[in-house]
Enzyme design. Structure first.
Site, short mmCIF file in Angstrom:
data_model
loop_
_atom_site.label_atom_id
_atom_site.label_comp_id
_atom_site.label_asym_id
_atom_site.label_seq_id
_atom_site.Cartn_x
_atom_site.Cartn_y
_atom_site.Cartn_z
N LYS A 113 -3.48 -0.22 -26.71
CA LYS A 113 -3.81 -0.26 -28.14
C LYS A 113 -2.63 0.18 -29.01
O LYS A 113 -2.29 -0.48 -29.99
CB LYS A 113 -5.02 0.65 -28.45
CG LYS A 113 -6.28 0.32 -27.68
CD LYS A 113 -7.43 1.23 -28.07
CE LYS A 113 -7.20 2.69 -27.72
NZ LYS A 113 -7.10 2.99 -26.28
N ARG B 265 -15.17 5.25 -31.60
CA ARG B 265 -15.26 5.40 -30.16
C ARG B 265 -16.69 5.69 -29.72
O ARG B 265 -16.93 5.85 -28.52
CB ARG B 265 -14.40 6.57 -29.74
CG ARG B 265 -13.17 6.20 -28.94
CD ARG B 265 -12.42 7.50 -28.78
NE ARG B 265 -11.43 7.49 -27.77
CZ ARG B 265 -10.15 7.28 -28.00
NH1 ARG B 265 -9.71 6.94 -29.18
NH2 ARG B 265 -9.29 7.39 -27.02
N ARG C 165 3.57 6.54 -18.38
CA ARG C 165 3.85 6.51 -19.83
C ARG C 165 4.64 7.75 -20.26
O ARG C 165 4.41 8.85 -19.81
CB ARG C 165 2.55 6.48 -20.63
CG ARG C 165 2.81 6.61 -22.15
CD ARG C 165 1.61 6.35 -22.99
NE ARG C 165 0.52 7.27 -22.71
CZ ARG C 165 -0.69 7.13 -23.24
NH1 ARG C 165 -0.95 6.13 -24.04
NH2 ARG C 165 -1.64 8.00 -22.94
N ARG D 61 2.27 12.98 -22.00
CA ARG D 61 1.12 13.56 -22.69
C ARG D 61 0.29 14.43 -21.74
O ARG D 61 0.15 14.10 -20.56
CB ARG D 61 0.24 12.44 -23.26
CG ARG D 61 0.54 12.15 -24.72
CD ARG D 61 -0.14 10.92 -25.24
NE ARG D 61 -1.57 10.85 -24.98
CZ ARG D 61 -2.36 9.86 -25.39
NH1 ARG D 61 -1.83 8.86 -26.09
NH2 ARG D 61 -3.63 9.84 -25.11
N ARG E 159 -11.21 10.22 -18.68
CA ARG E 159 -11.16 9.45 -19.93
C ARG E 159 -11.76 8.05 -19.73
O ARG E 159 -12.42 7.51 -20.62
CB ARG E 159 -9.70 9.34 -20.42
CG ARG E 159 -9.23 10.63 -21.07
CD ARG E 159 -7.72 10.74 -21.08
NE ARG E 159 -7.08 9.75 -21.91
CZ ARG E 159 -5.81 9.38 -21.76
NH1 ARG E 159 -5.07 9.90 -20.81
NH2 ARG E 159 -5.29 8.48 -22.57
P1 AP5 Z 1 -0.53 2.55 -24.86
O1 AP5 Z 1 -0.17 1.50 -25.89
O2 AP5 Z 1 -0.01 3.93 -25.07
O3 AP5 Z 1 -2.11 2.53 -24.60
P2 AP5 Z 1 -3.30 3.08 -25.48
O4 AP5 Z 1 -4.43 2.11 -25.36
O5 AP5 Z 1 -2.84 3.41 -26.86
O6 AP5 Z 1 -3.64 4.38 -24.64
P3 AP5 Z 1 -4.00 5.85 -25.13
O7 AP5 Z 1 -3.90 6.73 -23.91
O8 AP5 Z 1 -3.20 6.24 -26.32
O9 AP5 Z 1 -5.48 5.69 -25.48
P4 AP5 Z 1 -6.55 6.75 -25.60
O10 AP5 Z 1 -7.59 5.95 -26.22
O11 AP5 Z 1 -6.94 7.45 -24.36
O12 AP5 Z 1 -5.83 7.94 -26.38
P5 AP5 Z 1 -5.86 8.40 -27.90
O13 AP5 Z 1 -4.53 8.91 -28.25
O14 AP5 Z 1 -6.48 7.36 -28.74
O15 AP5 Z 1 0.00 1.97 -23.46
C1 AP5 Z 1 -0.12 2.72 -22.28
C2 AP5 Z 1 1.13 2.49 -21.40
O16 AP5 Z 1 1.18 1.13 -21.01
C3 AP5 Z 1 2.46 2.79 -22.07
O17 AP5 Z 1 3.34 3.36 -21.15
C4 AP5 Z 1 2.98 1.41 -22.52
O18 AP5 Z 1 4.39 1.36 -22.56
C5 AP5 Z 1 2.40 0.52 -21.44
N1 AP5 Z 1 2.02 -0.82 -21.92
C6 AP5 Z 1 1.21 -1.11 -22.97
N2 AP5 Z 1 1.03 -2.44 -23.08
C7 AP5 Z 1 1.73 -2.99 -22.04
C8 AP5 Z 1 1.92 -4.33 -21.59
N3 AP5 Z 1 1.35 -5.37 -22.20
N4 AP5 Z 1 2.68 -4.51 -20.48
C9 AP5 Z 1 3.25 -3.47 -19.83
N5 AP5 Z 1 3.11 -2.19 -20.22
C10 AP5 Z 1 2.36 -1.96 -21.30
O19 AP5 Z 1 -6.91 9.62 -27.81
C11 AP5 Z 1 -6.58 10.82 -27.17
C12 AP5 Z 1 -7.73 11.80 -27.27
O20 AP5 Z 1 -8.02 12.09 -28.66
C13 AP5 Z 1 -9.09 11.32 -26.72
O21 AP5 Z 1 -9.18 11.51 -25.33
C14 AP5 Z 1 -10.05 12.22 -27.52
O22 AP5 Z 1 -10.10 13.53 -27.00
C15 AP5 Z 1 -9.41 12.26 -28.89
N6 AP5 Z 1 -9.86 11.17 -29.77
C16 AP5 Z 1 -9.12 10.14 -30.28
N7 AP5 Z 1 -9.87 9.32 -31.03
C17 AP5 Z 1 -11.14 9.81 -30.99
C18 AP5 Z 1 -12.37 9.38 -31.54
N8 AP5 Z 1 -12.44 8.26 -32.30
N9 AP5 Z 1 -13.47 10.12 -31.29
C19 AP5 Z 1 -13.42 11.24 -30.55
N10 AP5 Z 1 -12.29 11.70 -29.98
C20 AP5 Z 1 -11.14 10.99 -30.20
MG MG Z 2 -2.71 5.20 -28.01
#
Ligand code: AP5
Ligand code: MG
Length: 209
Positions: free
Chosen positions: A13, A88, A122, A152, A163
């Protein structure tokens, strides 16, 4: 253009959001990034969410909805925005309906086995938020701002699995909730291959508006 990016943790994402934000000139609003900034600043909210995030659980809905509501009121969101990681839960989606009218929901789809591999390798820039993998950045230095990359806290194997369970239980029901507005893309190819169909879809959407 007001867009939601839906998808499991590690589905890509954030990587996709940065490309959309650059080309369509709308801000990427990542609730994860907003919370991580609070943790880094050690403010009240940061202290509250730190352990929740480290465990891979969700921050309570009331807190999350409030932070998004405030962010969407800022002037840079007038033209549109990309919500990355919000909503979410069905509760959050219902609250969002009262805050703003969304044009489209993009579902980023990837098999769990690849997700675990990608998240384990990552690395992120603590300064500008740029995302890399160890493979494409073995030097461990941000190509944009030269900061030292970090892993992270929630990218440890056991937390990644938790997760993914949380996603399955709480967030995947949103696929049904948004079924009429859903555009699905696989991120099993390269970041650019993932972006191309999304770009074409958004250009059409923009032309219609
Ligand atoms: P990346 O683009 O970083 O993936 P992502 O989907 O953004 O993954 P996240 O881990 O950031 O998602 P998340 O939903 O767990 O975390 P968030 O920060 O939102 O890509 C991942 C890897 O793959 C990278 O190394 C990248 O280079 C590689 N990659 C990507 N695309 C590729 C491709 N096409 N080909 C090859 N490689 C590729 O949330 C963190 C925490 O915050 C949650 O656990 C929760 O505690 C809290 N939180 C956040 N939002 C909420 C909410 N709405 N409600 C409640 N709690 C929340
Ligand atoms: Mg992200």
């Amino acid at each position: 253009m007001k867009i939601i990016l839906l998808g499991a943790p590690g589905s890509g994402k954030g990587t996709l959001a940065k490309k959309i934000s650059r080309d369509f000139e709308i801000p990427q609003i990542s609730t994860g990034d907003l919370f991580r900034a609070c943790v880094k600043a050690e403010n009240e909210l940061g202290k509250k969410v730190k352990s929740i995030m480290e465990s891979g659980a969700l921050v309570p809905d009331e807190v999350t909805i409030e932070i998004v509501k405030e962010r969407l009121q800022q002037p840079d969101c007038k033209k549109g925005f990309i919500l990355d990681g919000f909503p979410r839960t069905v509760n959050q989606a219902k609250a969002l309906e009262k805050i703003s009218q969304i044009d489209s929901v993009i579902l980023v789809d990837l098999a769990n086995e690849i997700i675990v591999e990608r998240l384990s390798s990552r690395r992120t820039c603590p300064n500008c938020g740029e995302i890399y993998s160890v493979e494409d950045n073995p030097e461990g230095k941000c190509k944009k701002c030269n900061s030292k990359l970090i892993q992270r806290d929630d990218d440890k194997p056991e937390t990644i699995l938790h997760r993914l369970e949380v996603y399955e239980r709480n967030t995947s029901p949103l696929i049904n909730f948004y079924s009429e507005r859903l555009f699905k893309v696989s991120s099993s190819g390269t970041p650019e291959q993932t972006y191309q169909p999304v770009k074409a879809f958004l250009e059409k959407l923009e032309a219609k508006a």
